[in-house]
Motif scaffolding. Structure first.
Motif, PDB file in Angstrom:
ATOM      1  N   LEU A 109     -23.537 -65.027  15.823  1.00 40.87           N
ATOM      2  CA  LEU A 109     -22.475 -64.073  15.557  1.00 40.87           C
ATOM      3  C   LEU A 109     -22.033 -64.164  14.113  1.00 40.87           C
ATOM      4  O   LEU A 109     -22.073 -65.213  13.496  1.00 40.87           O
ATOM      5  CB  LEU A 109     -21.288 -64.369  16.480  1.00 40.87           C
ATOM      6  N   GLN A 110     -21.597 -63.055  13.576  1.00 40.55           N
ATOM      7  CA  GLN A 110     -21.061 -63.069  12.225  1.00 40.55           C
ATOM      8  C   GLN A 110     -19.709 -63.759  12.242  1.00 40.55           C
ATOM      9  O   GLN A 110     -19.174 -64.104  13.284  1.00 40.55           O
ATOM     10  CB  GLN A 110     -20.941 -61.635  11.690  1.00 40.55           C
ATOM     11  N   LYS A 111     -19.105 -63.922  11.061  1.00 40.18           N
ATOM     12  CA  LYS A 111     -18.143 -64.976  10.949  1.00 40.18           C
ATOM     13  C   LYS A 111     -16.679 -64.704  11.238  1.00 40.18           C
ATOM     14  O   LYS A 111     -15.981 -65.610  11.604  1.00 40.18           O
ATOM     15  CB  LYS A 111     -18.228 -65.536   9.551  1.00 40.18           C
ATOM     16  N   ILE A 403     -26.993 -65.385  -0.673  1.00 38.82           N
ATOM     17  CA  ILE A 403     -26.558 -66.633  -1.297  1.00 38.82           C
ATOM     18  C   ILE A 403     -25.113 -66.402  -1.720  1.00 38.82           C
ATOM     19  O   ILE A 403     -24.810 -65.412  -2.398  1.00 38.82           O
ATOM     20  CB  ILE A 403     -27.435 -67.009  -2.489  1.00 38.82           C
ATOM     21  N   CYS A 404     -24.227 -67.288  -1.306  1.00 38.81           N
ATOM     22  CA  CYS A 404     -22.793 -67.037  -1.420  1.00 38.81           C
ATOM     23  C   CYS A 404     -22.077 -68.065  -2.280  1.00 38.81           C
ATOM     24  O   CYS A 404     -22.573 -69.167  -2.513  1.00 38.81           O
ATOM     25  CB  CYS A 404     -22.162 -67.043  -0.024  1.00 38.81           C
ATOM     26  N   VAL A 405     -20.892 -67.687  -2.705  1.00 44.95           N
ATOM     27  CA  VAL A 405     -19.977 -68.621  -3.352  1.00 44.95           C
ATOM     28  C   VAL A 405     -19.483 -69.590  -2.278  1.00 44.95           C
ATOM     29  O   VAL A 405     -19.028 -69.171  -1.212  1.00 44.95           O
ATOM     30  CB  VAL A 405     -18.785 -67.870  -3.974  1.00 44.95           C
ATOM     31  N   ALA A 406     -19.598 -70.880  -2.543  1.00 47.47           N
ATOM     32  CA  ALA A 406     -19.285 -71.873  -1.520  1.00 47.47           C
ATOM     33  C   ALA A 406     -18.522 -73.049  -2.111  1.00 47.47           C
ATOM     34  O   ALA A 406     -18.462 -73.227  -3.335  1.00 47.47           O
ATOM     35  CB  ALA A 406     -20.562 -72.349  -0.838  1.00 47.47           C
ATOM     36  N   THR A 407     -17.959 -73.853  -1.212  1.00 44.05           N
ATOM     37  CA  THR A 407     -17.157 -75.007  -1.605  1.00 44.05           C
ATOM     38  C   THR A 407     -17.535 -76.214  -0.761  1.00 44.05           C
ATOM     39  O   THR A 407     -17.780 -76.084   0.447  1.00 44.05           O
ATOM     40  CB  THR A 407     -15.657 -74.713  -1.405  1.00 44.05           C
ATOM     41  N   ILE A 408     -17.592 -77.381  -1.387  1.00 44.86           N
ATOM     42  CA  ILE A 408     -17.807 -78.623  -0.655  1.00 44.86           C
ATOM     43  C   ILE A 408     -16.490 -78.986   0.038  1.00 44.86           C
ATOM     44  O   ILE A 408     -15.469 -79.193  -0.620  1.00 44.86           O
ATOM     45  CB  ILE A 408     -18.250 -79.753  -1.590  1.00 44.86           C
ATOM     46  N   MET A 418     -20.481 -81.309   3.957  1.00 46.45           N
ATOM     47  CA  MET A 418     -20.002 -80.191   4.755  1.00 46.45           C
ATOM     48  C   MET A 418     -19.569 -79.091   3.794  1.00 46.45           C
ATOM     49  O   MET A 418     -18.770 -79.333   2.875  1.00 46.45           O
ATOM     50  CB  MET A 418     -18.839 -80.596   5.646  1.00 46.45           C
ATOM     51  N   ILE A 419     -20.101 -77.896   3.996  1.00 47.93           N
ATOM     52  CA  ILE A 419     -19.908 -76.788   3.053  1.00 47.93           C
ATOM     53  C   ILE A 419     -19.330 -75.585   3.785  1.00 47.93           C
ATOM     54  O   ILE A 419     -19.689 -75.304   4.937  1.00 47.93           O
ATOM     55  CB  ILE A 419     -21.246 -76.433   2.383  1.00 47.93           C
ATOM     56  N   GLY A 420     -18.441 -74.883   3.107  1.00 49.68           N
ATOM     57  CA  GLY A 420     -17.868 -73.665   3.654  1.00 49.68           C
ATOM     58  C   GLY A 420     -18.087 -72.497   2.710  1.00 49.68           C
ATOM     59  O   GLY A 420     -18.134 -72.675   1.489  1.00 49.68           O
ATOM     60  N   ILE A 421     -18.239 -71.298   3.262  1.00 48.72           N
ATOM     61  CA  ILE A 421     -18.423 -70.088   2.470  1.00 48.72           C
ATOM     62  C   ILE A 421     -17.048 -69.546   2.087  1.00 48.72           C
ATOM     63  O   ILE A 421     -16.227 -69.254   2.954  1.00 48.72           O
ATOM     64  CB  ILE A 421     -19.210 -69.017   3.257  1.00 48.72           C
ATOM     65  N   ASP A 422     -16.795 -69.418   0.804  1.00 45.98           N
ATOM     66  CA  ASP A 422     -15.486 -68.963   0.332  1.00 45.98           C
ATOM     67  C   ASP A 422     -15.151 -67.580   0.895  1.00 45.98           C
ATOM     68  O   ASP A 422     -15.984 -66.662   0.865  1.00 45.98           O
ATOM     69  CB  ASP A 422     -15.458 -68.915  -1.196  1.00 45.98           C
ATOM     70  N   GLY A 423     -13.930 -67.445   1.389  1.00 42.01           N
ATOM     71  CA  GLY A 423     -13.450 -66.165   1.886  1.00 42.01           C
ATOM     72  C   GLY A 423     -13.806 -65.874   3.320  1.00 42.01           C
ATOM     73  O   GLY A 423     -13.344 -64.873   3.876  1.00 42.01           O
ATOM     74  N   SER A 424     -14.616 -66.729   3.952  1.00 44.96           N
ATOM     75  CA  SER A 424     -15.039 -66.452   5.330  1.00 44.96           C
ATOM     76  C   SER A 424     -14.835 -67.651   6.242  1.00 44.96           C
ATOM     77  O   SER A 424     -15.430 -67.713   7.313  1.00 44.96           O
ATOM     78  CB  SER A 424     -16.524 -66.054   5.360  1.00 44.96           C
ATOM     79  N   GLU A 425     -14.047 -68.599   5.824  1.00 43.66           N
ATOM     80  CA  GLU A 425     -13.906 -69.827   6.590  1.00 43.66           C
ATOM     81  C   GLU A 425     -12.809 -69.722   7.641  1.00 43.66           C
ATOM     82  O   GLU A 425     -11.768 -69.101   7.419  1.00 43.66           O
ATOM     83  CB  GLU A 425     -13.588 -70.996   5.662  1.00 43.66           C
ATOM     84  N   ALA A 426     -13.045 -70.350   8.782  1.00 45.20           N
ATOM     85  CA  ALA A 426     -12.013 -70.473   9.805  1.00 45.20           C
ATOM     86  C   ALA A 426     -11.035 -71.561   9.375  1.00 45.20           C
ATOM     87  O   ALA A 426     -11.400 -72.515   8.681  1.00 45.20           O
ATOM     88  CB  ALA A 426     -12.648 -70.831  11.148  1.00 45.20           C
ATOM     89  N   ALA A 427      -9.782 -71.420   9.796  1.00 42.67           N
ATOM     90  CA  ALA A 427      -8.744 -72.359   9.371  1.00 42.67           C
ATOM     91  C   ALA A 427      -9.044 -73.784   9.820  1.00 42.67           C
ATOM     92  O   ALA A 427      -8.686 -74.742   9.128  1.00 42.67           O
ATOM     93  CB  ALA A 427      -7.392 -71.903   9.912  1.00 42.67           C
ATOM     94  N   PRO A 458     -16.725 -64.075  -2.624  1.00 40.80           N
ATOM     95  CA  PRO A 458     -15.877 -64.344  -1.458  1.00 40.80           C
ATOM     96  C   PRO A 458     -15.363 -63.047  -0.844  1.00 40.80           C
ATOM     97  O   PRO A 458     -15.072 -62.081  -1.555  1.00 40.80           O
ATOM     98  CB  PRO A 458     -14.722 -65.168  -2.052  1.00 40.80           C
ATOM     99  N   ARG A 459     -15.255 -63.024   0.456  1.00 38.78           N
ATOM    100  CA  ARG A 459     -14.745 -61.837   1.143  1.00 38.78           C
ATOM    101  C   ARG A 459     -13.307 -61.587   0.696  1.00 38.78           C
ATOM    102  O   ARG A 459     -12.477 -62.498   0.649  1.00 38.78           O
ATOM    103  CB  ARG A 459     -14.785 -62.034   2.650  1.00 38.78           C
ATOM    104  N   GLY A 460     -13.031 -60.332   0.329  1.00 43.79           N
ATOM    105  CA  GLY A 460     -11.693 -59.969  -0.111  1.00 43.79           C
ATOM    106  C   GLY A 460     -11.457 -60.160  -1.599  1.00 43.79           C
ATOM    107  O   GLY A 460     -10.403 -59.769  -2.109  1.00 43.79           O
TER     108      GLY A 460
END
Length: 630
Positions: A109-111, A403-408, A418-427, A458-460
């Motif tokens: 599923l998408q995010k 390929i996305c903007v991401a954060t460690i 552990m990496i998260g995609i900026d703007g699309s992360e769950a809280a 990032p989304r938004g």
């Protein structure tokens, strides 16, 4: 060598048959209930504001969670199935290779929002599991690699590009003009007879063969899998007491066929005498059914679960999550996949893990020996290392075309991140994903710009076009040091345009006809033939999810053919526009000699990035794509 030679006259005959079966998938009920999750309530009445209904499967869900800009489909899978304009093809494509009736809709599923998607998915799965299914088989509908390659003059990636595949490391110098002994199909004798043929063209494991004596006549040319049981080195018939009989079509050409063969084969190459034995040995796999492993939870990428090996096909594992009572909650991957680990791995590195409700191992299940898993490169974390909050670029595991903007987000032991995609992360971080520091799926800031790859912002984020310098300043972040990334580029041998068989990582039980469309050092852009570019996937050149042409035939796995001609025609308009836009984007990209990142944004260090070619085919391991300057 020619003691088995014999000569007679004969007729030929052939017949073929095929069977197809199909099943109907019942639609979802229209009155989906209220679902509560983490204190949030989601209702699913069709047609309400903010809701959407999938045009393919009928699933109802939060509109923002649906796939594509138009929000017409709940997943990549449904979008593909609808595009094929064939409900039958859609249903068949969702079946397991094992032939078992599917009781779920396997999809990624998408995010956003994550909990809503998971709730909708759980409801849909429960509905399907309550429905009766009938057994069906996937039909290739007459697809043939040989015809596909011949009619389009395609080139296939050589077997030596796939070190994890059978014979990948011991293929040797098998090439055109190698002679072999094969069954003679141009005869009607009551016993099986053989004749000598030469390799005219190679396509992965498949070879286009021509019987000796036909010279330049391709009339009876045929494709055959070199690793098949009916191909033997020259001399095998003599040693085995099998007759060599010339094809009926050319039997009249020579009176002394033995002299002809001696003249033709003097100095010619053939297969090694132990070739068949090597094929058999290379297809022995250490993973066995009932072995227990830790594998990524396909519904929560941030954690792992215990799963049991259900079956092994060509080194690919069908894993069933341990808590699945009906053994339908499964996950497909290769035994060398970075997504599986020995029991206890999560605890040892600090990775999140879902504890099983099963308090003790089931009878016959046992932990997989740790030495069977793929080894990761050892790293030194004592000196300068990745830190939480550092920025980088990463392939999105839920949308492998980007390929996305991401954060460690978290630094684990043994080099894992552990990496998260900026703007699309769950809280709650439930959509973080784990990559090793040496993973070829993460890149330093600026990688996409240098190599003319579209970076997904990032989304938004509204300040477009996206600029790393501005983003780092706005977020008060620093880029991960360039020198910490993997810069090795193996001599992989891939070239743009080569054909292969590739796993659709959005539906990992499916292996499809595919093409290499871009090469950025060790990174390959894989296109699934017949589908639009939005379904492409970025894959590493050493990924165990890529296979030579003919691998499915060799191992007995089901190959998914290219999309139908009608599907391609229906999509041709939008596809051409996309390709044209992308081409203009690459051509219009300004040449850049260096990208300088300010000292204060790189934590006190200065790096310059060398300009790389868009479709770089360099296989050297030298400087990769980055040069670090003192």
């Amino acid at each position: 060598m020619f003691d088995g030679y014999d000569s007679c006259s004969e007729d030929t005959s052939s017949s073929s048959s095929s069977e197809e079966s199909e099943e109907e998938v019942a639609p979802l009920p229209s009155n989906l209930p209220i679902i509560k999750n983490n204190g949030q309530v989601y209702t699913y009445p069709d047609g309400k504001s903010g809701m959407a209904t999938c045009e393919m499967c009928g699933m109802v869900g939060v509109r923002d969670a649906f796939y594509s800009k138009t929000k017409r489909f709940c997943s990549v899978s449904c979008s593909r199935s609808y595009s094929s304009n064939s409900k039958k093809a859609s249903i068949l494509a969702r079946l397991q290779v094992t032939g078992k009736p599917p009781t779920k809709k396997a999809k990624v599923l998408q995010k956003q929002p994550l909990v809503a998607k998971l709730a909708a998915y759980a409801q849909y799965q429960a509905t399907l599991q309550n429905q009766a299914k009938t057994k069906a088989a996937v039909s290739m509908e007459g697809f043939s690699w040989g015809n596909y390659i011949n009619s389009n003059s395609f080139i296939a990636a050589p077997v030596t590009c796939f070190k994890h595949a059978p014979m990948g490391t011991c293929w040797g110098d098998i090439s055109e003009n190698v002679r072999v002994e094969v069954p003679n199909t141009d005869c009607s004798l009551p016993t099986k007879v053989f004749w000598i043929a030469g390799i005219v063209k190679l396509a992965g494991y498949n070879a286009l063969l021509r019987y000796e004596g036909f010279e330049n006549d391709p009339g009876l040319d045929f494709w055959c899998n070199v690793c098949g049981s009916d191909i033997h080195p020259v001399g095998w018939c003599a040693a085995s007491g099998k007759p060599l009989v010339p094809p009926r079509t050319i039997q009249h050409k020579y009176t002394n066929w033995k002299a002809f063969l001696v003249k033709r084969l003097t100095g010619a190459k053939t297969l090694p005498p132990d070739f068949s034995q090597k094929v058999t040995e290379s297809m022995q796999y250490p993973f066995k059914p009932c072995m227990r492993v830790e594998v990524v939870d396909k519904r929560h990428l941030c954690r792992t679960r215990v799963a049991v090996v259900e079956s092994v096909i060509g080194g690919r594992l069908r894993l069933v999550y341990e808590e699945s009572e009906d053994r339908t909650d499964d996950f497909w991957c290769h035994m060398h996949s970075p997504l599986i680990h020995p029991i206890g791995w999560s605890r040892s590195i600090g990775h999140r893990f879902k504890r099983s409700d099963i308090t003790k191992k089931q009878d016959g299940h046992f932990d997989t020996p740790p030495h069977l898993f793929a080894k990761v490169k050892e790293v030194d974390q004592s000196g300068e290392w990745f830190k939480e909050g550092m920025k980088l670029e990463a392939i999105d595991p839920l949308n492998l075309s980007t390929i996305c903007v991401a954060t460690i987000r978290k630094v684990l032991a043994d080099g894992f991140l552990m990496i998260g995609i900026d703007g699309s992360e769950a809280a709650d971080g439930s959509d973080w994903f784990c990559y090793h520091a040496t993973s070829p799926s993460i890149f330093p800031v600026g990688f996409c710009e240098i190599n003319m790859i579209e970076l997904t912002p990032p989304r938004g984020y509204t300040k477009l076009p996206f600029k790393w310098f501005d983003y780092l300043r706005e977020t008060g972040s620093i880029a991960a040091p360039v020198k910490l990334f993997n810069k090795d580029v193996p001599n992989h041998g891939f070239r743009v345009g080569m054909k292969l068989e590739a796993v659709d990582l959005m539906e990992p039980r499916l292996i499809c006809v595919a093409t290499v469309t871009r090469i950025i050092h060790r990174l390959l852009r894989i296109h699934f033939d017949g589908w639009e570019e939005e379904y492409d996937q970025w894959v590493d050149c050493e990924s165990p999810d890529l296979y030579p042409v003919g691998w499915c035939q060799l191992t007995g796995y089901q190959l998914q053919p290219p999309a139908s001609q009608s599907s391609r025609e229906s999509q041709s308009g939008s596809s051409k526009q996309k390709k044209k836009a992308k081409s203009q984007q690459y051509k219009g990209h300004k040449k850049m000699t260096t990208l300088q990142l300010k000292e204060e944004l790189i934590d006190g260090e200065d790096y310059s990035f060398l300009q790389g070619a868009s479709d770089q085919e360099s296989n050297g391991s030298a400087s990769f794509y980055i040069k670090q300057e003192p």
